[in-house]
Design an enzyme around this catalytic site. Sequence first.
Site, mmCIF file in Angstrom:
data_model
loop_
_atom_site.group_PDB
_atom_site.id
_atom_site.type_symbol
_atom_site.label_atom_id
_atom_site.label_comp_id
_atom_site.label_asym_id
_atom_site.label_seq_id
_atom_site.Cartn_x
_atom_site.Cartn_y
_atom_site.Cartn_z
ATOM 1 N N CYS A 115 0.429 -1.532 0.827
ATOM 2 C CA CYS A 115 -0.156 -0.975 2.053
ATOM 3 C C CYS A 115 -0.023 0.534 2.173
ATOM 4 O O CYS A 115 -0.968 1.221 2.569
ATOM 5 C CB CYS A 115 0.412 -1.678 3.281
ATOM 6 N N HIS B 252 4.144 -2.545 7.978
ATOM 7 C CA HIS B 252 2.795 -2.458 7.435
ATOM 8 C C HIS B 252 2.256 -1.082 7.784
ATOM 9 O O HIS B 252 2.504 -0.554 8.865
ATOM 10 C CB HIS B 252 1.894 -3.550 8.013
ATOM 11 N N TYR C 190 8.839 -6.742 0.894
ATOM 12 C CA TYR C 190 8.729 -6.172 2.239
ATOM 13 C C TYR C 190 7.799 -7.001 3.120
ATOM 14 O O TYR C 190 7.805 -6.871 4.340
ATOM 15 C CB TYR C 190 8.281 -4.710 2.181
ATOM 16 N N ASP D 299 -7.694 0.174 8.369
ATOM 17 C CA ASP D 299 -6.731 -0.456 7.458
ATOM 18 C C ASP D 299 -7.447 -0.827 6.169
ATOM 19 O O ASP D 299 -8.288 -1.728 6.145
ATOM 20 C CB ASP D 299 -6.129 -1.703 8.114
ATOM 21 N N TRP E 81 1.118 -7.845 -4.884
ATOM 22 C CA TRP E 81 2.319 -7.943 -4.079
ATOM 23 C C TRP E 81 3.435 -8.760 -4.724
ATOM 24 O O TRP E 81 4.501 -8.895 -4.146
ATOM 25 C CB TRP E 81 1.987 -8.521 -2.700
#
Length: 700
Positions: free
Chosen positions: A266, A324, A524, A347, A230
Site C-alpha cells: 500500500c 493502510h 501488516y 487509493d 502481500w
Amino acid sequence: MFFIFLKAPYRKGLNKAAHHTSDYSSTEVILRRGQPFNISLNLKTTVQSWDNFTFIASTGNLPMAVISYPGYSSSKILVPYRSTWPILETLSFVLPADAVIGRYKLQLQVLAGNKVSSKVLGHFVLLFNPWCPDDDVYMADEEERQEYVLNDSGIIFQGVEKDIEEEAWNYGQFEEDILEISLAILDRSLSHREDPAVDVSKRSSPVYVSRVISAMVNSNDEKGVVEGKWSGKFRSGTNPLRWSGSVTILRKWYRARYRPVRYGQCWVFAGVTCTVLRCLGIPTRVITNFNSAHDKNLNLSIDKYIDISGNNLHLSEDSVWNFHVWNESWFIRRDLGSFYDGWQVLDATPQEKSKGIYQCGPASTKAIKEGDVNLDYDSPFVFAAVNADCVTWIRYSKKRKERVYSDTRKIGKFISTKAVGSNSRVDVTANYKYPEGSLKERQVYRKALKLLGVRIPGKRSKIPRPRRRFSRAQPAQTPSISGKLLLDASPVIGQDILLTLTLRNLISDFKDIKVKLKASAILYTRKPKAEILQLHRSIKLGSEEVKEISFKISYSQYKNSLMDDRKILVTAVCQIKRGTSLLVEKDIVLQDPFLTLKVLGPAVVHKPVNVEVTFTNPLADEVTDCVLRAEGSGLLKEQLRIQYVNTSGCVEKMAPMETSTVEFEIIPYRSGTRQLQVDLVCTHFSDIKGFVMLHVAPAQ
C-alpha cells in the site's frame, strides 16, 4: 505572400519562474493553465497591417484551444505594424484555467489576402495550476502549495497505532523523465486505448485524471506501474519494504516498455501516486489509517472468527490491517457540489473493483465524515475503512459461536499525514469522522447503514428493496473480567520479548479461568504466517482480585518465523466457567537497529560532499550480503549502491555486535532543503532505513 519562420522560442526563464516549473529536469517548455506565458516570435518576412495571425494550440491530435492575444478582438492577432525585416515580437498568451492538461503543439496560422499558411512554432506541456484561482485545483495557502505540489520528498507513517513509525520517501516528481513517464501513464490507460479523443477531452478535470492514475499505478487491469504482492517470497522482484522512493520504480516501468514493476504494497502504491499527481500539478499528500478495515461485503461490520485456542478461522473475507496507506488530492467537486470540495481520497492499492476496474476514488473526505456513502466515487469503501464496527467471535463448533468482542471505536485510529513544512505527524482523523462514541458519530454511522440498505437491529427498514440485507448481530454480553497485555520494555529485534497479561475480576464472585496464550508472526495486514508460541495457564480470581501472568518470547523462538514486517500478534483467550469468555490481543512491532547518518561538510550545488553511515549489528549472529543504497532528489540522479565493507576489510559481512562505518560521496545538483535516504539490506534484516535532511546552498 511567403513566410519564413526562423524561430519561436519560449521565454524559458521568465515562464519557469511565473509558472513554478523551474525544478523540472526537462528540456521541454512546461506551463500551467490559466497563467500567462510569453513567446518571442522571430519572423523573416514582409508583413502587412491587414495580415491576420491565429495561434492554435492542440493536444491529442485535436485542436483544443485557439489562443487569443490580449488587446485584439476575436481569436485572431492582427499584426500592428507593416513591412518590417526581420520582425521580433514578444507575445503573451493565457490558456484557459479549464484547458486539457498534456503535451501541446503550438501553430501559427496566417491569413494574407486569400492565402493561408501555417507553421509549427514548438511544443509545450500544460499542467494543472494550484496558483490560479480559476483552476479546479486552486490552493490558496502558499505554504501548502510548497508542501503538496513542490516538495519532492516526504514521510510515510507505518507501524501500529501505539507505535507509529516514520519512513522517508523520495517522491522525485521533478527528476529527469518523470514528467514524460507521468504523461505516458495517462496514455497507457484503458480509457485512452479505447477512445483516445474522448479520454484526452476529459483531462481538464482533476476528478477524471486522478481516478485514471489510481487505476494505472496498480497493474491489475491495464499493465499499470506496480504489481502488488502481500505474501510469499519476492525472488522474482523487489521486496516492497526495500523501495525508498518512486523515481526508480517509474523509470523501471518506463524503460522496460511498460512491464509492471514487482512488487508493491500500500505505501508503495501511495508513494508512486503522490509523485505522479504532484508532477501533473494536483496538490496531493499521503495518508496512513491505523486499524484500517477492509469490509468485503460492505455491511460496515468487520467479523473475525477464532477457535478456542485463538487460531484465526477463515470464515469471513473481512480484515483489519495494522495500517493502510492511501492518498488525498485537493480539488473542487463540480460533479457533487461545492460542499464536497477540498481533500479527496484516492487509493491505488488493488483491493476491490470499482466500475469493473481496480481503482478507488476520488471520494470526498467531507462525504465520508457525513456518511454520504451514496456519492461517487467509492465512498462506502472508504467509510468502512475508517468507521466500520469490529466484532470477534469464538467458534466452539459448527453450531455454537460466541460474540466475545464488539468495538465501535477500534477502526480508523490516528489517521496521519506529514505536516506542512516539517516532518512531524499531523492527525487528520477529525476530517474523516466525528469523535468516536459521540452521538453525532453514531448518527452518521446509522445514516450510512441506511443508505447501504443494511438492516439496523431493532428497527424495520424503511427502504423498500435494499441493495444489501446483511443482518447485524446483537451486542456481546459484558464480560465479568477485564484484561490487558503489556510489554515490559520496547521490543528490539535480536532481544527477548517480555510480556505481562493482567486479569481483573470485575465482580464479587470467584472465577476459574483457563488462559490460552498464543503468539504468531503476522503481516501488516494482520494475516498470520507462522506460529511462535503457545502457553496454557489456569488461574483463580477472587472478588475484584487482580493477577498477572508474565511470559517471554525468546529471540531463538521468533527469529526464524518473523516476517519482513517484524510484527507479532499475541492473543489470550480467557475461558470462564459460567461466564462470557474474554479475548485480549496485542500487536507488537520489533524495532530495527538504527542507521546513523552524518554529512561531513557543507552541501553546495555542484560540489562533492561525503556522507558517513554508521551501523551496529545488534545480533549474536553474523549478518551477510550487506549492501547500502542511497537516493535523494536533487542529490543523486540515480540510486547509488555501495558494497558494504566492515572494519576488518570483509566484504558484505558484519560480525555479531560489530559497529561499522561507511563513507560515500554525493554531488548536489539542486539547492534548498533536501532529503537523503540510506538503506542497508542484509540477511536477518529485510531493510534498515535512515534519512537525513540537509540544506544545499546555491552554487557559488
